[in-house]
Design a protein around this motif. Sequence first.
Motif, PDB file in Angstrom:
ATOM      1  N   PHE A  36       0.887  -1.172   0.105  1.00 38.13           N
ATOM      2  CA  PHE A  36       0.026  -0.129   0.034  1.00 38.13           C
ATOM      3  C   PHE A  36       0.976   1.243  -0.101  1.00 38.13           C
ATOM      4  O   PHE A  36       0.704   2.357  -0.555  1.00 38.13           O
ATOM      5  N   ARG A  37       1.805   1.143   0.576  1.00 40.44           N
ATOM      6  CA  ARG A  37       2.842   2.386   0.630  1.00 40.44           C
ATOM      7  C   ARG A  37       3.626   2.558  -0.616  1.00 40.44           C
ATOM      8  O   ARG A  37       3.818   3.699  -1.034  1.00 40.44           O
ATOM      9  N   TYR A  38       3.661   1.528  -1.225  1.00 37.88           N
ATOM     10  CA  TYR A  38       4.211   1.538  -2.586  1.00 37.88           C
ATOM     11  C   TYR A  38       3.305   2.152  -3.719  1.00 37.88           C
ATOM     12  O   TYR A  38       3.628   2.973  -4.540  1.00 37.88           O
ATOM     13  N   VAL A  39       1.994   1.831  -3.394  1.00 40.88           N
ATOM     14  CA  VAL A  39       0.918   2.268  -4.245  1.00 40.88           C
ATOM     15  C   VAL A  39       0.850   3.483  -4.105  1.00 40.88           C
ATOM     16  O   VAL A  39       0.626   4.483  -5.180  1.00 40.88           O
ATOM     17  N   ASP A  40       0.481   4.086  -2.876  1.00 38.02           N
ATOM     18  CA  ASP A  40       0.338   5.403  -2.520  1.00 38.02           C
ATOM     19  C   ASP A  40       1.607   6.242  -3.105  1.00 38.02           C
ATOM     20  O   ASP A  40       1.308   7.655  -3.615  1.00 38.02           O
ATOM     21  N   ARG A  41       2.727   5.882  -3.040  1.00 37.90           N
ATOM     22  CA  ARG A  41       4.097   6.786  -3.502  1.00 37.90           C
ATOM     23  C   ARG A  41       3.985   6.775  -4.795  1.00 37.90           C
ATOM     24  O   ARG A  41       4.270   7.616  -5.578  1.00 37.90           O
ATOM     25  N   ALA A  42       3.363   5.837  -5.577  1.00 41.36           N
ATOM     26  CA  ALA A  42       3.311   5.697  -7.086  1.00 41.36           C
ATOM     27  C   ALA A  42       2.263   6.692  -7.509  1.00 41.36           C
ATOM     28  O   ALA A  42       2.583   7.463  -8.597  1.00 41.36           O
TER      29      ALA A  42
END
Length: 513
Positions: free
Chosen positions: A36-42
């Motif tokens: 989820f953190r990778y998704v939000d940062r993307a």
Amino acid sequence: MRAAWQYLPLALSLVLFSVFSHFFYNQIGDDAFIYFRYVDRALAGHWGSWTSQIPAVEGYSSVLWTTWLILLAKAGIGVEVAARASGLLFALLALLSTYQLGRLLKASIWQSGVACLLFSMVAGLHYWSTAGLETSLYLLIFIQAVISMIRLRHHVLWLALIGLARPEGPILLLALLIAMKCVYRQRFPWWQVGVIVTPLLVWMAIRWQLYHALLPNTFYAKATGDPLQQIIKGLIYGFVCWIPLLGAWLLWFKSRRQDIMIALGAVSLLLGIVVGGGGDWMIYARLLVPVVPVLLAVSVALWSQSPTRNACIVVSFLPMFLLVVFPRFWWPAFTGEQLDPTSKIEGTMTERSIDLANKIDAVFGQSTRLIAVNHAGALPYALADHNVIDMVGLNDAHIARAKGHMHRKYDVDYVLEQAPDLVILNSRTLPGSQGVAYHTGYWAGETALVEHPDFYRYYQWVPAFDTRWQWQMGPPYGWFYEAAPESWIQVFVRKDLLTDPNTHLKALDDRDD
């Protein structure tokens, strides 16, 4: 009417799927929040980056799952909702694919339904379907890949996806391609091999550009170490499947059917990779879930009127009963209850970590430059605007390449050299009891950090941040995994930050139990 009764096991499997999916739905794994953190940062324009301060690494286990979640998030679906709903859908399709595989292997409607019914009782199918990880997607891809390899149709699509679905995907893909070339020869032309591996090669080129590595960071963090120890651990982890697999191979020698050989060969390759990688520490057999339905479909296909053969199947498949939903869960599940939070894989840690993150954010705001954590899921996700060091190495290339085994890698000097403002540790003993601020023994890396001569020189425990969480796993997993009814999260703050006028430490209560 007789034909309708043949579908009874399949119908019952769908009922059990619904009941158990509801029972396990209220849990989500801490590792899901890494995704989820990778998704939000993307979505914020930082594709492929977990934190800004440390060089980008591929800390997620599946680029396919990550990309899927990003696409759903861009469509306006909340990332947690997207992960849960997608996982549940893929798990349902995998259950139906088990029936499809059974029929393809010439099992009857009833027998194929029995395979589905048995698979619907496997706790891991339901637990991991809504845990936010890629397990259900990988499960569906693997079953469909086996089906497509037997039919020699649509195999290009499903095999290509295998290479992107998991860290071990490229190894499994290569092994499957070699096996298919040996079996089909001219019916499996080289141009198809080229098409299948093209998506993987493209991703490896992108990976090198983004991360300067040919393998995902999770490979270095988890699958490196003493090979002998890893194999021993893997054999213990996978015995519930490799014993039935051996039994299925012995029965196959009587029939020598090519379709069953392909299915068993695919399962053998996948299980061999799992064993060679040392298995997994997580409960409910996450890495074995894709193996189970193919073994069940093969078992019903091998079933015959021969008492000897039937007995061999039953005996060899007995270890797989350890994977079914605990009997103590059946009554609560059918009465509409859901899994007790303390029986989740990390208990109540995820929820309490988010509470702690909100408190940290309220007290320190943007005055913290860097935070060091052990559990790199919910806490860093909730601290979205903060840079974070993953001390276990899943999201840190340097630590991932340190000496040690899975989750036993750490580098105390490396962490201290970066001078994090906050160090967040865990303990299974009440902080401050017996006059000790931090009780060691939770994780080797945290113990080594606290015992470093410079740690207490620069960091001070702030009891007001202490956060209690609970975890209690019942049998049979409680027999093999240490259960900790109560654990605590502790925050150690750099001493110079304690006097920073931008913080609001005075607003904290003396204790938060």
